[in-house]
Enzyme design. Structure first.
Site, PDB file in Angstrom:
ATOM      1  N   GLU A 234      19.490  41.646  55.906  1.00  0.00           N
ATOM      2  CA  GLU A 234      18.868  40.403  55.429  1.00  0.00           C
ATOM      3  C   GLU A 234      19.197  40.301  53.949  1.00  0.00           C
ATOM      4  OE1 GLU A 234      17.876  38.387  57.459  1.00  0.00           O
ATOM      5  OE2 GLU A 234      17.466  39.587  59.235  1.00  0.00           O
ATOM      6  N   CYS A 268      14.640  35.439  48.291  1.00  0.00           N
ATOM      7  CA  CYS A 268      15.996  35.376  48.844  1.00  0.00           C
ATOM      8  C   CYS A 268      16.330  34.008  49.417  1.00  0.00           C
ATOM      9  CB  CYS A 268      16.194  36.453  49.901  1.00  0.00           C
ATOM     10  SG  CYS A 268      15.051  36.337  51.290  1.00  0.00           S
TER      11      CYS A 268
END
Length: 485
Positions: A234, A268
């Site tokens: 991720e 993110c």
């Protein structure tokens, strides 16, 4: 090995293990312990898995203040409201979702079988992988530890968690809490520097999940490769926002600024840059300033505004801005950055050069570039010329234009007239593509990510498969002729 011998062996393993790992020797010993237990005592029943989720929920409930304070201490100032929403709320709802659906997820599933092979039947049987390694970043250290744990425990795995060295106070608080609520035969927490992180990534886990930067993600994948350890990465990237001509600009700015200021942009999936017609730049800046005055009055002393995690990150972003012309930098507040407290108020940068560090690197701070586009295809081309982003956001009303963006761009996830919230949907998979990651998890997708979805064919006693054995004669050839054209 008899059942009595197995019980004695696994008991001795548990008595020699520790749930807090601080060095390479302990790391290897504890991994070997969990690996052996995962092979000799797989967790196959729902009550045991649910009890682990209950324990995780109790841990969070009884330690939420302590963990919140530790996160705040690492950041220097971390908005308590943001911790409640982005970390605690998301963790509690994730546990509730898993407890509600986990029992049904783990059931053996029927799968279709071709008429050719009847009366055989096909099944898919979810099995625990064994030992799952979780590498946690510093930006959301609670949820990005708990989220993967929920999925791994629901799938019946044992877990080792490596905390980020960039958030040491939280790492220690989290490790201590875990050691008090979980036995070492289920969950171990690893604290320490980069050296132990490297060793962690080199262990032959049954699955390894890493959340963090793309460059480190490449190293994690390389470290896992010799063991053929499957990885979920991720990562991040530059998540674009496309503001269509028919968008309500005030609403768009409201959501974009919400996403950009969340955790001071250290997210993110934060909007990284905005593609918008140049004629709207001035109005966007004006609306952003108004939004800041409304939502962050007295921002310098406002406890709702998070600070930058450390001086390295602070100086990195200030270095980006130092190379941008002052004419292109628009401050949204009257105060300026302060390195002593790592306070960095949001700024908007209009038309930075596409080869600037600001546009080449993930910003991970409250700095928002505005990039001009005239035609929609120009915006799509701009996005597609760059690595696949983790998220893409589009604001507007035209169903045709929105569909075109969704169809002609590839990203980990998409929000239409919204920011960030797709990552909090337990019914949706969350993950990246290309440079922004590989694999996805959350909810059922996470359960399947950390399970072996084992295919099983069951053949009844009475069947026709003997007709497909040699010697291949008339019946065989006649049967084959029905399918071979």
């Amino acid at each position: 090995m008899t059942s009595i011998q197995a019980e004695a062996y696994t008991s001795s393993l548990m008595s020699n293990s520790s749930s807090i790992i601080t060095n390479r020797e302990q790391l290897q010993t504890q991994f070997s312990t969990l690996q052996t237990l995962s092979r000799t005592k797989p967790i196959l029943d729902w009550p045991t898995r649910k009890s682990q989720l209950d324990t995780l929920e109790l841990l969070l409930s009884e330690n939420k203040e302590k963990l919140t304070q530790a996160i705040n201490a690492d950041f220097g100032q971390r908005s308590e409201g943001e911790t409640k929403f982005a970390e605690l709320f998301s963790s509690f709802t994730g546990i509730s979702h898993a407890k509600k659906h986990g029992k049904s997820w783990m059931k053996t599933r029927k799968a279709p079988v071709s008429a050719v092979y009847l009366p055989a039947r096909n099944e898919i049987e979810p099995q625990p992988l064994g030992v799952v390694g979780i590498m946690v970043p510093w930006n959301y250290p609670l949820y990005l530890a708990i989220g993967p744990m929920i999925d791994a425990l629901t799938a019946g795995n044992r877990v080792m968690v490596k905390m980020s060295e960039a958030a040491p106070q939280f790492a220690q608080a989290f490790a201590e809490a875990m050691s008090q609520y979980f036995s070492a035969d289920m969950v171990s927490v690893v604290v320490g520097d980069i050296d132990i992180a490297v060793a962690f990534s080199q262990l032959p886990f049954d699955h390894l999940i890493y959340t963090g930067s793309t460059e480190v993600g490449k190293k994690i994948m390389a470290a896992a490769a010799p063991n053929l350890t499957p990885v979920t990465l991720e990562l991040g990237g530059k998540s674009p926002v496309v503001v269509l001509e028919d968008a309500n600009l005030e609403r768009a700015v409201n959501r974009i600024m919400t996403g950009k200021t969340l955790n001071a942009g250290q997210t993110c999936i934060a909007p990284d840059y905005v593609l918008i017609d140049r004629k709207h730049h001035a109005q966007f800046v004006t609306l952003a300033k108004q939004w800041m005055r409304k939502h962050y009055p007295n921002i310098m002393t406002n406890e709702d505004y998070t600070h930058i995690i450390d001086n390295v990150q602070f100086n990195r972003v200030q270095g980006y801005l130092a190379k941008i012309s002052e004419d292109n930098i628009h401050h949204t507040t009257d105060v300026r950055p302060d390195i002593d407290s790592r306070f960095m108020p949001p700024v908007i940068v209009t038309e930075p050069a596409t080869d600037s560090e600001l546009m080449q690197n993930e910003i991970f701070a409250p700095v928002l570039p505005l990039i001009h586009y005239s035609e929609l295809d120009e915006a799509i081309t701009f996005i597609n010329e760059r690595p696949r982003p983790l998220a893409l956001y589009v604001f507007g009303e035209s169903d045709e234009d929105i569909k075109r963006i969704r169809s002609y761009t590839v990203s980990g996830g998409v929000c239409v007239n919204e920011i960030v919230l797709h990552a909090l949907q337990h019914e949706l998979p969350f993950g990246g593509v290309g440079h922004s990651g590989m694999g996805s998890y959350h909810g059922k997708s996470g359960f399947e990510r950390f399970s072996h979805m084992k295919p099983v064919l069951v053949q009844p006693k009475m069947n026709a498969m003997n007709l497909l054995q040699p010697p291949y004669g008339f019946v065989f050839n006649k049967f084959m002729s029905m399918f071979i054209k």
